[in-house]
Design a protein around this motif. Structure first.
Motif, PDB file in Angstrom:
ATOM      1  N   THR A  56       1.008  -1.019   0.057  1.00 32.54           N
ATOM      2  CA  THR A  56      -0.061  -0.008  -0.087  1.00 32.54           C
ATOM      3  C   THR A  56       0.746   1.203   0.274  1.00 32.54           C
ATOM      4  O   THR A  56       2.115   1.070   0.288  1.00 32.54           O
ATOM      5  N   HIS A  57       0.330   2.405  -0.163  1.00 31.46           N
ATOM      6  CA  HIS A  57       1.112   3.615  -0.305  1.00 31.46           C
ATOM      7  C   HIS A  57       1.462   3.826   1.217  1.00 31.46           C
ATOM      8  O   HIS A  57       2.805   4.478   1.195  1.00 31.46           O
ATOM      9  N   ARG A  58       0.958   3.586   2.138  1.00 34.18           N
ATOM     10  CA  ARG A  58       1.219   3.926   3.424  1.00 34.18           C
ATOM     11  C   ARG A  58       2.447   3.004   3.929  1.00 34.18           C
ATOM     12  O   ARG A  58       3.658   3.610   4.426  1.00 34.18           O
ATOM     13  N   GLU A  59       2.697   1.640   3.495  1.00 35.94           N
ATOM     14  CA  GLU A  59       3.734   0.958   3.600  1.00 35.94           C
ATOM     15  C   GLU A  59       4.922   1.660   2.846  1.00 35.94           C
ATOM     16  O   GLU A  59       6.095   1.456   3.269  1.00 35.94           O
ATOM     17  N   SER A  69       5.373   4.572   1.939  1.00 35.99           N
ATOM     18  CA  SER A  69       5.826   5.879   2.807  1.00 35.99           C
ATOM     19  C   SER A  69       6.598   5.393   4.053  1.00 35.99           C
ATOM     20  O   SER A  69       7.726   6.054   4.293  1.00 35.99           O
ATOM     21  N   ALA A  70       6.176   4.562   4.746  1.00 34.43           N
ATOM     22  CA  ALA A  70       6.846   3.922   6.035  1.00 34.43           C
ATOM     23  C   ALA A  70       8.193   3.425   5.606  1.00 34.43           C
ATOM     24  O   ALA A  70       9.183   3.995   6.325  1.00 34.43           O
ATOM     25  N   HIS A  92      10.497   6.780   4.423  1.00 39.93           N
ATOM     26  CA  HIS A  92      10.747   7.557   5.447  1.00 39.93           C
ATOM     27  C   HIS A  92      11.765   6.828   6.654  1.00 39.93           C
ATOM     28  O   HIS A  92      12.705   7.338   7.171  1.00 39.93           O
ATOM     29  N   GLU A 124       1.495   5.527  -7.627  1.00 40.17           N
ATOM     30  CA  GLU A 124       1.417   6.459  -6.444  1.00 40.17           C
ATOM     31  C   GLU A 124       1.976   8.014  -6.826  1.00 40.17           C
ATOM     32  O   GLU A 124       1.386   8.919  -6.506  1.00 40.17           O
ATOM     33  N   ARG A 145      -7.027   6.563  -4.714  1.00 38.11           N
ATOM     34  CA  ARG A 145      -5.923   7.326  -4.269  1.00 38.11           C
ATOM     35  C   ARG A 145      -6.187   8.683  -4.562  1.00 38.11           C
ATOM     36  O   ARG A 145      -5.999   9.558  -3.425  1.00 38.11           O
ATOM     37  N   GLU A 167      -9.056   9.601  -2.099  1.00 37.17           N
ATOM     38  CA  GLU A 167      -8.695   9.729  -0.763  1.00 37.17           C
ATOM     39  C   GLU A 167      -7.648  10.678  -0.377  1.00 37.17           C
ATOM     40  O   GLU A 167      -7.791  11.520   0.583  1.00 37.17           O
ATOM     41  N   ASN A 168      -6.964  11.432  -1.237  1.00 45.05           N
ATOM     42  CA  ASN A 168      -5.846  12.491  -1.085  1.00 45.05           C
ATOM     43  C   ASN A 168      -6.528  13.792  -1.083  1.00 45.05           C
ATOM     44  O   ASN A 168      -6.192  14.730  -0.541  1.00 45.05           O
TER      45      ASN A 168
END
Length: 199
Positions: free
Chosen positions: A65-68, A70-71, A74, A102, A188, A191-192
């Motif tokens: 996912t985009h969250r994974e 990004s994590a 980062h 993304e 996405r 959501e954004n």
């Protein structure tokens, strides 16, 4: 254009937060501070980002996912604005598609938010109409949609995400939609931006 705190903390040399600013005018170590930040940036570009891309290519890290994503970026000290540099080094087709989706979603988010600000005085029905037109251009197959992708989207991707596209993908005749996933892109962008569609 700051370096991420995770990267600064992991860097062997303490870096001055005043480097490349007027705050260090009169500091006798000004040139040293600037050089240290330049070297840290070069290491990010030439070692950290390639190592992260290699970990994706080897399936050592597999964001779903985009969250994974990004994590993971980062944690390595890589800003999301360097997605283009990551994608340039990723070779696996499904990951290249995921990264491009993304990137385009972030470009559309910025574009649509600017458009929404411009619609603030319009009646809600007119705002809804313009939003539907935007998503029709984004997801449609018309000649207008093709122009939107060939000119608007592609130019914004190249401007915001350096090295994101190969020379073939950057060609105006090449349709980027063949390389990404439209439904996840739609989700996405919604959501954004906080845009919601109802049946």
């Amino acid at each position: 254009r700051l370096l991420r705190p995770e990267y600064v903390r992991s860097y062997a040399t303490p870096l001055s937060s005043d480097a490349w600013t007027k705050f260090q005018d009169g500091d006798p170590r000004r040139a040293v501070h600037n050089q240290e930040v330049l070297e840290a940036t070069e290491r990010l570009y030439n070692e950290v980002i390639p190592a992260f891309a290699d970990s994706l290519n080897r399936h050592a890290e597999t964001p779903q996912t985009h969250r994974e994503l990004s994590a993971l970026m980062h944690a390595r000290g890589i800003n999301m604005r360097f997605l283009g540099r990551v994608r340039r080094r990723v070779t696996l087709p499904h990951l290249r598609s995921f990264l491009l989706t993304e990137i385009v979603s972030r470009v559309c988010k910025d574009d649509l938010r600017a458009r929404l600000r411009g619609m603030s005085g319009l009646p809600s029905a007119e705002r809804a109409h313009q939003l539907v037109e935007y998503f029709n251009r984004l997801l449609g197959t018309s000649a207008e949609s093709h122009r939107f992708w060939a000119l608007d989207i592609k130019c914004r991707v190249q401007y915001k995400y350096e090295s994101a596209l190969t020379p073939a993908e950057a060609d105006p005749a090449y349709d980027l939609r063949t390389d990404l996933l439209l439904y996840p892109l739609f989700r996405r962008v919604c959501e954004n931006t906080g845009v919601a569609f109802k049946r």
